[in-house]
Design an enzyme around this catalytic site. Structure first.
Site, mmCIF file in Angstrom:
data_model
loop_
_atom_site.group_PDB
_atom_site.id
_atom_site.type_symbol
_atom_site.label_atom_id
_atom_site.label_comp_id
_atom_site.label_asym_id
_atom_site.label_seq_id
_atom_site.Cartn_x
_atom_site.Cartn_y
_atom_site.Cartn_z
ATOM 1 N N HIS A 157 43.158 123.553 58.131
ATOM 2 C CA HIS A 157 41.751 123.292 57.808
ATOM 3 C C HIS A 157 40.817 123.476 59.008
ATOM 4 C CE1 HIS A 157 43.699 121.346 54.373
ATOM 5 N NE2 HIS A 157 42.545 121.374 53.743
ATOM 6 N N GLY A 206 42.485 128.845 54.582
ATOM 7 C CA GLY A 206 43.274 128.069 53.632
ATOM 8 C C GLY A 206 42.417 127.267 52.670
ATOM 9 N N HIS A 207 41.322 126.720 53.154
ATOM 10 C CA HIS A 207 40.377 125.997 52.296
ATOM 11 C C HIS A 207 38.991 126.559 52.573
ATOM 12 C CE1 HIS A 207 38.122 123.049 50.153
ATOM 13 N NE2 HIS A 207 39.094 122.166 50.053
ATOM 14 N N HIS A 271 43.535 125.595 43.426
ATOM 15 C CA HIS A 271 42.824 124.375 43.810
ATOM 16 C C HIS A 271 41.357 124.521 43.424
ATOM 17 C CE1 HIS A 271 40.970 121.434 46.548
ATOM 18 N NE2 HIS A 271 42.157 120.848 46.627
ATOM 19 N N GLU A 323 45.618 119.646 42.487
ATOM 20 C CA GLU A 323 44.181 119.456 42.220
ATOM 21 C C GLU A 323 43.562 120.737 41.697
ATOM 22 O OE1 GLU A 323 43.240 116.117 45.648
ATOM 23 O OE2 GLU A 323 42.920 118.232 46.151
ATOM 24 N N GLU A 339 38.549 116.391 39.752
ATOM 25 C CA GLU A 339 38.069 115.872 41.037
ATOM 26 C C GLU A 339 36.540 115.951 41.120
ATOM 27 O OE1 GLU A 339 38.548 116.783 45.825
ATOM 28 O OE2 GLU A 339 39.970 117.658 44.422
ATOM 29 N N CYS A 341 34.715 116.390 43.726
ATOM 30 C CA CYS A 341 34.321 117.520 44.578
ATOM 31 C C CYS A 341 34.271 118.823 43.787
ATOM 32 C CB CYS A 341 35.303 117.675 45.745
ATOM 33 S SG CYS A 341 35.023 116.564 47.132
ATOM 34 N N CYS A 414 36.911 113.004 50.805
ATOM 35 C CA CYS A 414 36.040 114.171 50.675
ATOM 36 C C CYS A 414 35.001 113.977 49.576
ATOM 37 C CB CYS A 414 36.873 115.419 50.415
ATOM 38 S SG CYS A 414 38.014 115.270 49.014
ATOM 39 N N CYS A 415 35.371 113.281 48.484
ATOM 40 C CA CYS A 415 34.448 113.150 47.352
ATOM 41 C C CYS A 415 33.250 112.248 47.656
ATOM 42 C CB CYS A 415 35.205 112.663 46.117
ATOM 43 S SG CYS A 415 36.441 113.843 45.512
#
Length: 668
Positions: A157, A206-207, A271, A323, A339, A341, A414-415
Site C-alpha cells: 500500500h 495493489g490498491h 475488491h 471485500e 463496505e 468505502c 478506512c470507512c
C-alpha cells in the site's frame, strides 16, 4: 471567504491553462453552494463538530500519529496494525479542509497545521513517505518487502498511502491557500515520477487511488508528468503472470482488477473499493486525454455493475472474502458485505460518469447510494460506524462478516475516515454546467452561485426533500440570460427502480411529474433524464416541480433467487427496512401480502426526523411452550434503511416475503 474564492479561482485557472481538454461538464464547487435544508446541513454540521474531532482523537489514541512521530525520529516500532493506517490522518485532514472552506475555525486550522508538521518531519529527504518502513527499515512487517515498492503490487500500500496524501494535500491547498501540505505531496509525487514509468520501474498499484491523487496534483500544477504517471499506472494492469485457470480471485488476478488490461475489462470485479477508485481514475484520465478505449471499458463495466451486481439500496461488494464483487447476480442477503468505502467510491465514480456523458442515470445511482447504502455507514451521533452494511439481521443467524451494531472505530478504520472527507463535499454534487446548460442534479435546499458565460447566476432551492416531492427553484441571473435549465427527473419518479432490469416496481405509478414556470404549466423537452427548459431567464423566475411520492413495492430480477417472492419498499429516493424496535422485537417474521397498502407519516422526534411507513400485515409467531406456529395480523412500521441500528441491537430486514411458503427450523 473572499480570499477562499480567489484561491479556488486561481488554482483552477492554472489548471485550465495547462489542460487542453477536460470533462465536458464541470461541477459547481461546493464552496459556491450554501445549504439551508435540515437533512444534509445537520449531517454536515455533525461531521464538523463531532466526526472530525473524534477522528483526529482516535488517530492519536490508536497510535497513528505516533507512527509519524517515530518515523521522524527514525526509531521505534510501528504501533498500529496496517501499513495503510497513515491514510486515516490524510483523509481526516481532507475532510477538515473541506470543513474549513465553509466554516473558518482558527483552532482546527492550527491543529491541522500541527498534523502537517508531524507528517512533514516523517518524510525522507528524497520525498519517500511511508511510516511503516521509515521507522525501522530493517524490521518491517509481513506486508512489506525489505526494499521500497517490491510488494506494492500485493499489499504494501505504498502508492495507496501516497494517493490519499495527494487528495488530502490538494483539498488543504484549495481550502486554505497554504502550500505546507501540498509541498510535501509534490515532493513525494516527484519521487514517483523519477521512479516509475517507461524505462523505469513497472508496477500496477495493489490498491488504487494514487491515480486519482496524481490527477488532482496535475489539475493544480499543470505538470503533465503527473497525468502521464496516472495513465501509466492504469495501463500496467493485466501484464503480471497469474494462474489464469485458478478459481481463486487472488491467484488469477481478479481481486486486484489485474487479470487483463483495463481496456479489455467489461465486468465489475475484485475488491470493490479498489475497483471504484480504478474506474474513477480511468474516467479522470479519459476526460483529460480523450482516451476512447478507457471510455468504452468503463461504460461496459458500469452496465455490468448496475445491471447485475448492485443491491437494491445502492450498495456494492457482496462477498466478504476479499471485500469484493461476486459473480453476476451473486447478491446474497444474509451475508451481504457492502463496505461503506465501496459506497463512497461508487459516488465518486458515478459523478465522473455523469460529467463525461451528461446522463441522469448516473445521478440516479449516485442518489440511491448516497441516501441509502452510504449514510447507513455512519450513526446519527456522528461517531459510530458500520464498516459493512447488512441487508438482513436474524436472531437465529450469525456470521463473522455481518455487523449487528455500530462501532466507534475499527482496527482497519478506512470507512470512518472516508465518511469524514465525503460528507462536507456533498454540496458540490448538486449543480453542474456546460456552456449554457445548467444541471440541477440533487434536490437540497440552499443557494448555488454559478457563472454562465462570465455572468452571475444564482439558483435557490426550497424543498423538504427527501420526505416531500414538492420542489421549488428560484432563478436569479444578474441580468437576463439565455440558458438551458436541466432539472433531473429521478428514475424513481418515472417508474424505474434502477437504470437496469435488476429491480423493478411491482406496479407502476399512474401519477405524473408536473412542472410549472411562474405558476403556469410549461413546455419542456426530456433529454437524457432531464427536463430541459430553454428560455431567456430573468430575475425571480420560479420553477415548481412535483415528484409523486408513492410507496413502491420493489421486486428483483428472477436471476436473484434469494429475493424471489419478496418485496422491498421505496418512497422517493429512500429505501426502507423493518427493525426490531418498532415491530415487537422481531423483523424477520413479517409477511407483506400483495394487497398491503401503506401510509406514510413524518415523525420529527424519531431518528432525527424521518418519514415512516405503516401497514397492516401478518407476522409468523412461534409458541415455544405449545410448539405451534401461527400467523396473526399486526401493524408494521418501516424506517429509512440508513437509520437502522441507532437504537440498539436486534433484527432488521430489507426484503419482505409476500406469503408463507416454508418454515426453517433453527436451534439456538
Amino acid at each position: 471567504m473572499k480570499k477562499l474564492c480567489l484561491i479556488v479561482f486561481i488554482s483552477y485557472s492554472v489548471s485550465a491553462f495547462a489542460q487542453k481538454q477536460d470533462y465536458p461538464i464541470q461541477p459547481v464547487a461546493f464552496t459556491n453552494v450554501k445549504l439551508s435544508d435540515h437533512f444534509w446541513t445537520s449531517r454536515i454540521e455533525t461531521n464538523r463538530t463531532v466526526t472530525i474531532p473524534a477522528s483526529f482523537e482516535r488517530c492519536e489514541s490508536t497510535g497513528r500519529v505516533k507512527n509519524f512521530q517515530m518515523a521522524a525520529e527514525r526509531k521505534g516500532k510501528f504501533c498500529t496494525t496496517y501499513p495503510f493506517d497513515d491514510t486515516d490522518i490524510y483523509k481526516t485532514i481532507e475532510g477538515a479542509s473541506y470543513s474549513l472552506a465553509l466554516h473558518p475555525d482558527k483552532k482546527l486550522d492550527h491543529y491541522v497545521d500541527s498534523m502537517i508538521t508531524i507528517i512533514g518531519r516523517a518524510q525522507e529527504p528524497d520525498g519517500y513517505l511511508y511510516t511503516a518502513r521509515t521507522i525501522d527499515p530493517l524490521h518491517v512487517g509481513p506486508w512489506l518487502g525489505t526494499e521500497r515498492w517490491v510488494k506494492e503490487q500485493e499489499n504494501s500500500h505504498e502508492l495507496y498511502n501516497a494517493g490519499h496524501m495527494y487528495e488530502g494535500a490538494a483539498a488543504h491547498f484549495m481550502a486554505t491557500g497554504k502550500r505546507n501540505f501540498l509541498n510535501i505531496a509534490l515532493k513525494n509525487a516527484d519521487l514517483l515520477v523519477r521512479t516509475f514509468g517507461p524505462g523505469k520501474r513497472h508496477v500496477a498499484p495493489g490498491h488504487q487511488v494514487v491515480e486519482m491523487g496524481l490527477v488532482k496534483l496535475y489539475r493544480i500544477t499543470g505538470k503533465k508528468e503527473y497525468l502521464d504517471l496516472a495513465k501509466f499506472f492504469i495501463d500496467e494492469r493485466g501484464h503480471k503472470e497469474y494462474n489464469k485457470k485458478s478459481k481463486s480471485v487472488y491467484e488469477n488476478g481478479v481481486y486486484w482488477q489485474d487479470d487483463k488490461p483495463v481496456i479489455e475489462q467489461d465486468e465489475a470485479e475484485g475488491h470493490a473499493v479498489r475497483a471504484m477508485y480504478l474506474y474513477s481514475g480511468m474516467a479522470d484520465v479519459a476526460a483529460l486525454t480523450g482516451d476512447k478505449e478507457y471510455l468504452a471499458a468503463i461504460d461496459k463495466i458500469w452496465d455490468n455493475m448496475v445491471g447485475k451486481k448492485m443491491y437494491v439500496q445502492g450498495s456494492i461488494g457482496a462477498v466478504g472474502d476479499g471485500e469484493r464483487f461476486g459473480a453476476n447476480y451473486e447478491l446474497p442477503n444474509a451475508t451481504a458485505y457492502n463496505e461503506t468505502c465501496a459506497a463512497i467510491g461508487n459516488v465518486f465514480w458515478n459523478e465522473r460518469m455523469f460529467l463525461l456523458h451528461g446522463d441522469a442515470k448516473y445521478i440516479d445511482v449516485l442518489e440511491k447510494t448516497l441516501y441509502n447504502g452510504l449514510i447507513s455507514g455512519v450513526g446519527l451521533d456522528g461517531k459510530s460506524f458500520f464498516y459493512t452494511n447488512a441487508m438482513q439481521i436474524h436472531d437465529g443467524f450469525n456470521h463473522p462478516d455481518i455487523e449487528r451494531e455500530r462501532a466507534g472505530w475499527f482496527t482497519c478504520s478506512c470507512c470512518p475516515t472516508n465518511v469524514v472527507r465525503l460528507m462536507p463535499s456533498i454540496p458540490g454534487y448538486i449543480y453542474a454546467q456546460n456552456g449554457n446548460d445548467v444541471f440541477v442534479n440533487l434536490f437540497i435546499s440552499g443557494t448555488g452561485d454559478i457563472k454562465v458565460n462570465n455572468k452571475a447566476l444564482q439558483i435557490t432551492q426550497q424543498n423538504n426533500y427527501p420526505w416531500d416531492g414538492a420542489l421549488a427553484f428560484t432563478i436569479n441571473p444578474a441580468s437576463s440570460m439565455d440558458l438551458n435549465l436541466k432539472i433531473r427527473i429521478p428514475g424513481w419518479a418515472q417508474n424505474k427502480a434502477i437504470p437496469s432490469d435488476l429491480y423493478a416496481y411491482q406496479q407502476a405509478s399512474t401519477q405524473k411529474v408536473t412542472i410549472k414556470l411562474n405558476g403556469k404549466p410549461v413546455d419542456y423537452q426530456m433529454q437524457n433524464g432531464y427536463a430541459v427548459i430553454s428560455k431567456k431567464w430573468k430575475k425571480g423566475d420560479k420553477v415548481e416541480m412535483n415528484l409523486p411520492m408513492d410507496v413502491h413495492r420493489v421486486i428483483a430480477n428472477d436471476k436473484l433467487p434469494e429475493d424471489g417472492g419478496k418485496v422491498a419498499l421505496q418512497r422517493g429516493p429512500i429505501m426502507y427496512c423493518a427493525e426490531w424496535k418498532d415491530n415487537d422485537g422481531k423483523a424477520a417474521n413479517i409477511i407483506v401480502p400483495k394487497t398491503t397498502t401503506f401510509t406514510s407519516e413524518y415523525k420529527a422526534d424519531l431518528l432525527n426526523g424521518v418519514t415512516v411507513l405503516k401497514a397492516n400485515v401478518k407476522s409468523v409467531n412461534i409458541d415455544v411452550a405449545a410448539q405451534t406456529v401461527s400467523t396473526e395480523n399486526k401493524t408494521m412500521t418501516a424506517i429509512p434503511y440508513y437509520s437502522w441500528a441507532n437504537r440498539g441491537k436486534g433484527e432488521m430486514t430489507v426484503w419482505f416475503s409476500e406469503k408463507v411458503t416454508d418454515v426453517e427450523l433453527i436451534s439456538k
